[in-house]
Design a protein around this motif. Structure first.
Motif, PDB file in Angstrom:
ATOM      1  N   MET A   1     -22.053  53.120  -5.834  1.00  0.00           N
ATOM      2  CA  MET A   1     -21.285  51.799  -5.749  1.00  0.00           C
ATOM      3  C   MET A   1     -20.284  51.881  -4.850  1.00  0.00           C
ATOM      4  SD  MET A   1     -22.904  50.308  -7.882  1.00  0.00           S
ATOM      5  CE  MET A   1     -21.823  48.957  -8.650  1.00  0.00           C
TER       6      MET A   1
ATOM      7  N   LEU B   1     -29.086  51.394 -12.372  1.00  0.00           N
ATOM      8  CA  LEU B   1     -27.863  50.536 -12.196  1.00  0.00           C
ATOM      9  C   LEU B   1     -28.461  48.986 -11.901  1.00  0.00           C
ATOM     10  CD1 LEU B   1     -25.824  52.972  -9.777  1.00  0.00           C
ATOM     11  CD2 LEU B   1     -25.367  52.057 -12.068  1.00  0.00           C
TER      12      LEU B   1
ATOM     13  N   PHE C   1     -25.633  46.100 -12.138  1.00  0.00           N
ATOM     14  CA  PHE C   1     -24.652  46.581 -11.284  1.00  0.00           C
ATOM     15  C   PHE C   1     -25.105  46.506  -9.942  1.00  0.00           C
ATOM     16  CE2 PHE C   1     -23.697  49.098 -15.174  1.00  0.00           C
ATOM     17  CZ  PHE C   1     -22.286  48.617 -15.241  1.00  0.00           C
ATOM     18  N   VAL C   2     -26.433  46.414  -9.392  1.00  0.00           N
ATOM     19  CA  VAL C   2     -26.998  46.557  -8.148  1.00  0.00           C
ATOM     20  C   VAL C   2     -28.034  45.545  -8.255  1.00  0.00           C
ATOM     21  CG1 VAL C   2     -26.205  48.843  -7.346  1.00  0.00           C
ATOM     22  CG2 VAL C   2     -28.353  48.536  -8.298  1.00  0.00           C
TER      23      VAL C   2
ATOM     24  N   LEU D   1     -24.887  45.490  -4.109  1.00  0.00           N
ATOM     25  CA  LEU D   1     -24.188  45.391  -5.131  1.00  0.00           C
ATOM     26  C   LEU D   1     -24.702  43.777  -5.792  1.00  0.00           C
ATOM     27  CD1 LEU D   1     -20.428  45.892  -4.128  1.00  0.00           C
ATOM     28  CD2 LEU D   1     -22.023  47.360  -5.375  1.00  0.00           C
TER      29      LEU D   1
ATOM     30  N   ALA E   1     -17.569  43.474  -5.213  1.00  0.00           N
ATOM     31  CA  ALA E   1     -17.189  44.667  -5.650  1.00  0.00           C
ATOM     32  C   ALA E   1     -15.814  44.442  -6.562  1.00  0.00           C
ATOM     33  CB  ALA E   1     -16.648  45.625  -4.505  1.00  0.00           C
TER      34      ALA E   1
ATOM     35  N   ILE F   1     -16.847  44.147 -10.356  1.00  0.00           N
ATOM     36  CA  ILE F   1     -17.453  45.371 -11.038  1.00  0.00           C
ATOM     37  C   ILE F   1     -16.411  46.346 -11.355  1.00  0.00           C
ATOM     38  CG2 ILE F   1     -19.202  47.021 -10.579  1.00  0.00           C
ATOM     39  CD1 ILE F   1     -20.454  45.447  -8.418  1.00  0.00           C
TER      40      ILE F   1
ATOM     41  N   LEU G   1     -18.785  50.676 -15.902  1.00  0.00           N
ATOM     42  CA  LEU G   1     -19.731  51.465 -15.040  1.00  0.00           C
ATOM     43  C   LEU G   1     -19.757  52.954 -15.840  1.00  0.00           C
ATOM     44  CD1 LEU G   1     -21.883  51.760 -12.566  1.00  0.00           C
ATOM     45  CD2 LEU G   1     -19.771  52.619 -11.439  1.00  0.00           C
TER      46      LEU G   1
ATOM     47  N   VAL H   1     -14.744  48.409  -8.604  1.00  0.00           N
ATOM     48  CA  VAL H   1     -15.175  49.183  -7.463  1.00  0.00           C
ATOM     49  C   VAL H   1     -14.533  48.709  -6.135  1.00  0.00           C
ATOM     50  CG1 VAL H   1     -17.133  49.368  -6.041  1.00  0.00           C
ATOM     51  CG2 VAL H   1     -17.327  49.274  -8.271  1.00  0.00           C
TER      52      VAL H   1
END
Length: 146
Positions: A14, A48, A53-54, A66, A70, A73, A78, A122
């Motif tokens: 991340m 992820l 998340f991704v 991503l 960011a 997140i 996470l 993030v």
């Protein structure tokens, strides 16, 4: 509190993607930057991706990035996703657990730990983005000199 290597790798992915926000990045690039196994990273990235998340793009021009900015997140979310549990001690198998106050203290400590992580995204981990980018860009020679 000790996090698993899996969570460590997920956080590294991340951060790498956050530094390179907007650009597709290969698993091989991340593996080289951190000098870690591509096979381990593939499992982490797949997870992820499934968790949102991704974003993973297959094919020759593919890669990962991503799934959201960011700033959106959450680090606590996470970590909760990647950790199977937060058992600090094996209270479940302890004969004094029903009367021991330590179980509650550990539960409170875990909540405090996660509460701190919940305050960060993030993006907050990228304050020194240019220094991170320089460190991540260094080329690590593959194992065995291949």
């Amino acid at each position: 509190m000790r996090l698993t290597r899996y969570t460590d790798y997920a956080l590294r992915v991340m951060i790498h993607l956050g530094v390179n926000e907007g650009r597709l990045v290969s698993i091989a690039e991340i593996a080289r930057a951190y000098d870690i196994s591509q096979n381990n990273l593939m499992k982490v990235v797949q997870d992820l991706g499934q968790a949102g998340f991704v974003e993973t793009i297959r094919g020759r021009a593919g890669g990962i990035r991503l799934a959201r900015p960011a700033t959106e997140i959450n680090v606590g979310r996470l970590v909760r996703h990647t950790e199977a549990g937060f058992m600090v001690a094996d209270c479940a198998h302890c004969p004094i657990a029903p009367a021991c106050g330590l179980t509650g203290v550990f539960a409170e400590a875990i909540q405090a730990f996660l509460g701190v992580l919940d305050r960060y995204a993030v993006a907050d981990l990228l304050d020194q983005r240019s220094q991170l980018a320089a460190l991540l860009a260094r080329t690590v020679e593959p194992c065995g000199g291949e």
